[in-house]
Design an enzyme around this catalytic site. Structure first.
Site, PDB file in Angstrom:
ATOM      1  N   CYS A   2       0.856  -1.160   0.000  1.00 42.57           N
ATOM      2  CA  CYS A   2       0.000   0.000   0.000  1.00 42.57           C
ATOM      3  C   CYS A   2       0.902   1.222   0.000  1.00 42.57           C
ATOM      4  CB  CYS A   2      -0.846   0.002   1.262  1.00 42.57           C
ATOM      5  SG  CYS A   2      -1.742  -1.535   1.478  1.00 42.57           S
ATOM      6  N   ARG A  27       1.319   1.715  -5.959  1.00 43.81           N
ATOM      7  CA  ARG A  27       1.549   0.712  -4.915  1.00 43.81           C
ATOM      8  C   ARG A  27       0.274  -0.054  -4.550  1.00 43.81           C
ATOM      9  NH1 ARG A  27       6.271   1.476  -2.300  1.00 43.81           N
ATOM     10  NH2 ARG A  27       5.486   0.297  -0.529  1.00 43.81           N
ATOM     11  N   TRP A  74      -3.670  -1.859  -1.364  1.00 41.69           N
ATOM     12  CA  TRP A  74      -3.634  -3.083  -2.169  1.00 41.69           C
ATOM     13  C   TRP A  74      -4.030  -4.185  -1.198  1.00 41.69           C
ATOM     14  CZ3 TRP A  74      -0.842  -7.754  -2.255  1.00 41.69           C
ATOM     15  CH2 TRP A  74      -0.888  -8.458  -3.468  1.00 41.69           C
ATOM     16  N   ASN A 100       1.254   0.021   5.892  1.00 36.90           N
ATOM     17  CA  ASN A 100       1.692  -0.776   4.752  1.00 36.90           C
ATOM     18  C   ASN A 100       2.491  -1.940   5.314  1.00 36.90           C
ATOM     19  OD1 ASN A 100       2.686  -1.733   2.278  1.00 36.90           O
ATOM     20  ND2 ASN A 100       4.457  -0.376   2.408  1.00 36.90           N
ATOM     21  N   GLY A 101       2.137  -3.165   4.917  1.00 35.75           N
ATOM     22  CA  GLY A 101       2.846  -4.335   5.425  1.00 35.75           C
ATOM     23  C   GLY A 101       1.842  -5.397   5.851  1.00 35.75           C
ATOM     24  N   GLU A 480      10.666 -12.841 -20.438  1.00 32.49           N
ATOM     25  CA  GLU A 480      10.303 -11.483 -20.048  1.00 32.49           C
ATOM     26  C   GLU A 480       9.189 -10.948 -20.949  1.00 32.49           C
ATOM     27  OE1 GLU A 480      10.465  -9.677 -17.658  1.00 32.49           O
ATOM     28  OE2 GLU A 480      10.172  -7.632 -18.346  1.00 32.49           O
ATOM     29  N   LYS A 484       5.516  -9.660 -19.602  1.00 29.70           N
ATOM     30  CA  LYS A 484       5.038  -8.300 -19.889  1.00 29.70           C
ATOM     31  C   LYS A 484       3.650  -8.346 -20.499  1.00 29.70           C
ATOM     32  CE  LYS A 484       7.239  -6.540 -18.424  1.00 29.70           C
ATOM     33  NZ  LYS A 484       7.905  -6.084 -17.287  1.00 29.70           N
ATOM     34  N   GLU A 487       0.919  -9.602 -17.876  1.00 30.64           N
ATOM     35  CA  GLU A 487       0.613  -8.784 -16.701  1.00 30.64           C
ATOM     36  C   GLU A 487      -0.225  -7.557 -17.021  1.00 30.64           C
ATOM     37  OE1 GLU A 487       3.712  -6.820 -14.368  1.00 30.64           O
ATOM     38  OE2 GLU A 487       5.032  -6.835 -16.079  1.00 30.64           O
ATOM     39  N   HIS A 503       8.067 -31.199 -27.549  1.00 31.04           N
ATOM     40  CA  HIS A 503       7.910 -32.184 -26.478  1.00 31.04           C
ATOM     41  C   HIS A 503       6.574 -32.029 -25.754  1.00 31.04           C
ATOM     42  CE1 HIS A 503      11.896 -33.717 -27.152  1.00 31.04           C
ATOM     43  NE2 HIS A 503      12.343 -32.477 -27.174  1.00 31.04           N
ATOM     44  N   LYS A 602       3.202  -2.135  -7.749  1.00 31.03           N
ATOM     45  CA  LYS A 602       4.576  -1.900  -8.193  1.00 31.03           C
ATOM     46  C   LYS A 602       5.600  -2.513  -7.253  1.00 31.03           C
ATOM     47  CE  LYS A 602       7.653  -0.045 -10.855  1.00 31.03           C
ATOM     48  NZ  LYS A 602       7.844  -0.744 -12.143  1.00 31.03           N
TER      49      LYS A 602
HETATM   50  O1  M6R Z   1      11.117  -4.092  -7.361  1.00 27.65           O
HETATM   51  P1  M6R Z   1      11.565  -5.438  -7.838  1.00 27.65           P
HETATM   52  O2  M6R Z   1      12.453  -5.364  -9.032  1.00 27.65           O
HETATM   53  O3  M6R Z   1      12.181  -6.269  -6.761  1.00 27.65           O
HETATM   54  O4  M6R Z   1      10.236  -6.163  -8.286  1.00 27.65           O
HETATM   55  C1  M6R Z   1      10.230  -7.500  -8.691  1.00 27.65           C
HETATM   56  C2  M6R Z   1       8.946  -7.866  -9.380  1.00 27.65           C
HETATM   57  O5  M6R Z   1       7.861  -7.718  -8.515  1.00 27.65           O
HETATM   58  C3  M6R Z   1       8.696  -7.007 -10.620  1.00 27.65           C
HETATM   59  O6  M6R Z   1       9.750  -7.082 -11.518  1.00 27.65           O
HETATM   60  C4  M6R Z   1       7.386  -7.438 -11.326  1.00 27.65           C
HETATM   61  O7  M6R Z   1       7.544  -8.704 -11.882  1.00 27.65           O
HETATM   62  C5  M6R Z   1       6.991  -6.404 -12.379  1.00 27.65           C
HETATM   63  N1  M6R Z   1       5.605  -6.073 -12.265  1.00 27.65           N
HETATM   64  C6  M6R Z   1       7.218  -6.856 -13.756  1.00 27.65           C
HETATM   65  O8  M6R Z   1       6.851  -5.926 -14.701  1.00 27.65           O
END
Ligand code: M6R
Length: 607
Positions: A2, A27, A74, A100-101, A480, A484, A487, A503, A602
């Site tokens: 959050c 966040r 969140w 937050n936590g 990757e 992308k 998500e 396979h 994020k």
């Molecule tokens: O802040 P970080 O790089 O540690 O975050 C790791 C992942 O949570 C982050 O890369 C996540 O997979 C992204 N949303 C990808 O776009």
């Protein structure tokens, strides 16, 4: 995950809190709220949904000179709802808390408080904090917060206000980020720097288990034993404008356009006259003399950067590398051998799993070098050494420019390990360093593929499933690319090593299925082309990504993206951007919120 913000000063507190929350919305964004102490009264306003709903609720409300705290959520405990939104209060409604936590022992604490007659109104873990503070309150808010947090297990960044203390915010932190903005005649707290940059560039980082009292004119920090703690201010040298959209429609597309600059800045911070210098992070002759293994740990996109690291460090330095997902590493009883270097990669520097994995590795004797973007973040502070990436603030939840800069950092480490271990001779080292230096300029050419990609996405956005294939580094890149796409566009996708398709997974290819095939490893080009032919023969539609001069057969790809020539080992640095653009344009076509995809945040500061 959050976002919290707090303000004590002379301005109208309402817009300060709402502006701060706007910068923290990445966040979490399923509900928002604020608490203001004005005219000796505590007022709490909160609502389910995006920040816009709270802004409407607060329209016309002015509170100059009041103190206040705000929150964007969140959800972890309880669905997004009015009751579960922060701030939470004690029963009398005179103490308010944003958090937050995760409070891990909240059930136990809740039971105890209920036995004492406390009536809970939410399903959250946070509400126990408000009642605990009330339980220990004997006229001193700081003492009550200290007593409350001493009973809490888990992670927290807290902002607390009370109508009995109309001038102060009490803040506390453990394992969740919290910064204090030190202004003139005004002070702030926030989960992240962009929320306070409009008011001050001087930032104090609260350490774990510290508490602080913030008033308009003073910030006092106390350690876990109650002793005053000295803290030097860190001066933020990046601009508030860097955390704005700057004319682009979304943060994500703006951040993709910042990649050439971010990669150049990251490289230039360590590379002079054709030599990379990482001696200050311990990558030197002494390290390489004793090194037996490299471990890389990260999550999500950062893990994919780590996978590229595995391939190139093993190739250039011939040192064995293990790359782990942080949430797996921390629980798999990992084997750390003497002389092992652990590379921790994190954009935010706050990811809970990555942080815990780093602590585990440290406990077992590994030497830790972290690649981090956010200066002063927890991972940066706790690592033995930090290689900062220079991506600047990344706001879009989908990581783009931060990934490119993580790759830059990884390539620098691999080249240095190669040189120091003697596996790269001077000529090869210089050739690779020159190649790396050319990448940012080539990236400007890569960005010119965006119209082609946007056009292609406009024809493909209704695909329900996409497969990304490649071999070697192209396979790692595909992982990757797939993350992308899924998500932000919510299109199911999978990354497959092209040679592995036959396979099993090739059974899923049918008429019209989209396959994105990367063929940028020249030594594997013909083999990848054969794999493309296999899917084409089963009706796939193919988007191929290759070098300008590649001999991609005209009859197997429906669309070909051609990228400037560079050495094969640098292919992921160039090829990831078209993949990010593809995910971006697919999402725009589908009409989804590019910067704030559903269910994500994020900075993942919970396990
Ligand atoms: O802040 P970080 O790089 O540690 O975050 C790791 C992942 O949570 C982050 O890369 C996540 O997979 C992204 N949303 C990808 O776009």
């Amino acid at each position: 995950m959050c976002g919290i913000v707090g303000y004590a000063g002379g301005r109208d507190v309402v817009p300060v809190l709402l502006n701060g929350l706007k910068k923290l919305e990445y966040r979490g964004y399923d509900s928002a709220g604020l608490a203001i102490v004005a005219g000796g009264r505590l007022e709490v306003k909160k609502t389910k949904g995006r920040l816009g709903a709270l802004c409407s609720l607060m329209e016309g409300r002015k509170a100059p000179g009041a103190v206040g705290i705000g929150h964007t959520r969140w959800a972890t405990h309880g669905e997004p709802s009015f009751e579960n939104s922060h701030p939470h209060t004690n029963c009398a409604g005179d103490i308010a808390v944003v958090h937050n936590g995760i409070i891990e022992n909240y059930q136990k604490l809740k039971k105890w408080l209920q036995q004492e007659g406390v009536v809970f109104v939410s399903e959250t873990d946070t509400e126990v904090v408000a009642h605990l503070i009330n339980r220990f309150y004997e006229g001193d808010l700081l003492a009550a917060v200290k007593a409350a947090v001493s009973h809490i297990e888990g992670s927290y960044a807290l902002g607390v206000v009370s109508e009995k203390h109309p001038d102060m915010i009490v803040a506390a932190k453990k394992d969740s980020p919290l910064v204090i903005g030190a202004g003139r005649g005004e002070n702030l707290i926030a989960s992240d720097i962009p929320a306070i940059l409009e008011y001050t560039r001087d930032v104090l980082f609260l350490e774990d288990r510290e508490v602080a009292v913030i008033t308009r004119n003073a910030v006092s920090i106390f350690d876990e034993y109650g002793m005053p703690a000295e803290r030097e201010a860190y001066h933020v040298d990046w601009d508030a404008a860097q955390a704005e959209k700057g004319g682009y429609e979304h943060f994500m597309i703006k951040e993709i356009h910042e990649e050439p600059r971010a990669m150049a800045d990251t490289l230039m911070s360590r590379c002079r006259d054709g030599m990379i210098d990482l001696s200050d992070i311990g990558i030197d002759e002494a390290l390489v003399r004793d090194i037996s293994k490299v471990g890389i740990v990260a999550c999500g996109t950062a893990y994919h950067a780590g996978m590229v690291g595995k391939y190139i460090i093993e190739k250039l330095a011939r040192i064995p590398v293990e790359a782990d997902i942080a949430s797996e590493f921390r629980y798999r009883d990992p084997l750390i051998v003497p002389g092992q270097l652990m590379i921790i990669i994190s954009q935010s520097g706050e990811t809970a799993d990555t942080l815990a994995a780093m602590r585990e590795a440290k406990k077992r004797g590994a030497k830790i070098a972290a690649i981090v973007n956010v200066v002063g973040s927890t991972i940066a502070r706790e690592a033995d050494a930090v290689l900062y990436t220079h991506a600047g603030p990344e706001i879009a939840v989908a990581s783009t420019k931060a990934y490119n800069t993580q790759l830059m950092a990884i390539y620098m480490i691999a080249l240095e390990l190669g040189r120091l271990s003697g596996h790269l001779d001077t000529a090869d080292y210089q050739r690779y360093v020159q190649g790396l230096n050319r990448i940012p300029a080539l990236m400007n050419t890569v960005l010119q593929t965006k119209d082609q990609i946007s056009r292609f996405a406009s024809q493909q956005f209704s695909q329900s499933s996409v497969f990304f294939i490649g071999r070697g580094l192209d396979y790692v890149l595909s992982m990757e690319a797939s993350l992308k796409l899924k998500e932000i566009s919510y299109v199911h996708s999978e990354a497959y090593a092209a040679g592995e398709l036959k396979h099993g997974t090739i059974a899923l290819i049918e008429d019209g299925t989209l396959v994105v095939a990367t063929a940028m490893q020249r030594s594997l080009f013909d083999k990848t082309v054969s794999n493309i032919k296999e899917v084409k023969a089963r009706g796939a539609r193919v988007l191929a990504v290759c070098f300008e001069g590649s001999d991609m057969p005209a009859d197997i790809a429906d669309e070909v993206i051609r990228l400037p020539e560079t050495d094969d080992i640098f292919a992921p640095l160039l090829a990831v951007t078209p993949m990010q653009l593809f995910a971006y344009y697919m999402t725009v076509e589908k009409g989804f919120d590019v910067d704030k995809p559903r269910n994500l945040a994020k900075s993942v500061t919970v396990e």
